[in-house]
Design a protein around this motif. Sequence first.
Motif, PDB file in Angstrom:
ATOM      1  N   THR A 168      56.538  57.932  65.889  1.00  0.00           N
ATOM      2  CA  THR A 168      56.915  57.418  64.572  1.00  0.00           C
ATOM      3  C   THR A 168      57.508  56.021  64.682  1.00  0.00           C
ATOM      4  N   GLY A 169      58.235  55.750  65.759  1.00  0.00           N
ATOM      5  CA  GLY A 169      58.778  54.407  65.964  1.00  0.00           C
ATOM      6  C   GLY A 169      57.688  53.390  66.222  1.00  0.00           C
ATOM      7  N   VAL A 170      56.705  53.768  67.012  1.00  0.00           N
ATOM      8  CA  VAL A 170      55.582  52.868  67.294  1.00  0.00           C
ATOM      9  C   VAL A 170      54.779  52.622  66.019  1.00  0.00           C
ATOM     10  N   ALA A 221      56.657  53.898  57.207  1.00  0.00           N
ATOM     11  CA  ALA A 221      57.386  54.448  58.348  1.00  0.00           C
ATOM     12  C   ALA A 221      58.110  55.736  57.959  1.00  0.00           C
ATOM     13  N   LEU A 222      58.717  55.760  56.775  1.00  0.00           N
ATOM     14  CA  LEU A 222      59.403  56.976  56.329  1.00  0.00           C
ATOM     15  C   LEU A 222      58.421  58.122  56.097  1.00  0.00           C
ATOM     16  N   CYS A 223      57.262  57.818  55.549  1.00  0.00           N
ATOM     17  CA  CYS A 223      56.236  58.858  55.360  1.00  0.00           C
ATOM     18  C   CYS A 223      55.766  59.405  56.704  1.00  0.00           C
ATOM     19  N   VAL A 266      58.437  61.781  57.964  1.00  0.00           N
ATOM     20  CA  VAL A 266      58.403  63.084  57.294  1.00  0.00           C
ATOM     21  C   VAL A 266      57.241  63.918  57.814  1.00  0.00           C
ATOM     22  N   MET A 267      56.080  63.294  57.992  1.00  0.00           N
ATOM     23  CA  MET A 267      54.926  64.046  58.516  1.00  0.00           C
ATOM     24  C   MET A 267      55.183  64.530  59.944  1.00  0.00           C
ATOM     25  N   PHE A 283      55.225  68.473  61.193  1.00  0.00           N
ATOM     26  CA  PHE A 283      54.448  69.015  62.317  1.00  0.00           C
ATOM     27  C   PHE A 283      55.356  69.577  63.405  1.00  0.00           C
ATOM     28  N   ALA A 284      56.453  68.871  63.709  1.00  0.00           N
ATOM     29  CA  ALA A 284      57.361  69.348  64.750  1.00  0.00           C
ATOM     30  C   ALA A 284      58.023  70.658  64.342  1.00  0.00           C
ATOM     31  N   THR A 285      58.496  70.737  63.105  1.00  0.00           N
ATOM     32  CA  THR A 285      59.183  71.951  62.650  1.00  0.00           C
ATOM     33  C   THR A 285      58.194  73.090  62.441  1.00  0.00           C
TER      34      THR A 285
END
Length: 100
Positions: free
Chosen positions: A3-5, A16-18, A21-22, A26-28
């Motif tokens: 997400t940082g990249v 970046a915020l979207c 959230v995505m 996916f992680a959760t």
Amino acid sequence: MGTGVFGAWAVRFLAALCAGVMAWCFATGFLVNAAGELTFGHADLVRLTAFMVVAVAGCACGQMLRALRVRRRLHGLARAERQAPILLAEDREGRQKHLV
């Protein structure tokens, strides 16, 4: 990290915020809860905050890098616009010629 990249590449805070959230979804949903369920416990909200912070930090770094590139480009153009002094010399026959 992804997400940082993406935030650095996109250079837009909303994008970046979207992406943050995505990534949190996916992680959760797939890494923490194998059944694909989203939960909103304390650990999940901490994880969401971490994804948001990384995404915004990446976006800020991308904006700084882009500003530095523009500054270097403008500085290079300003340097190229300056003209070198014209040096004159005389050849053997007494005629003036340009050295530069």
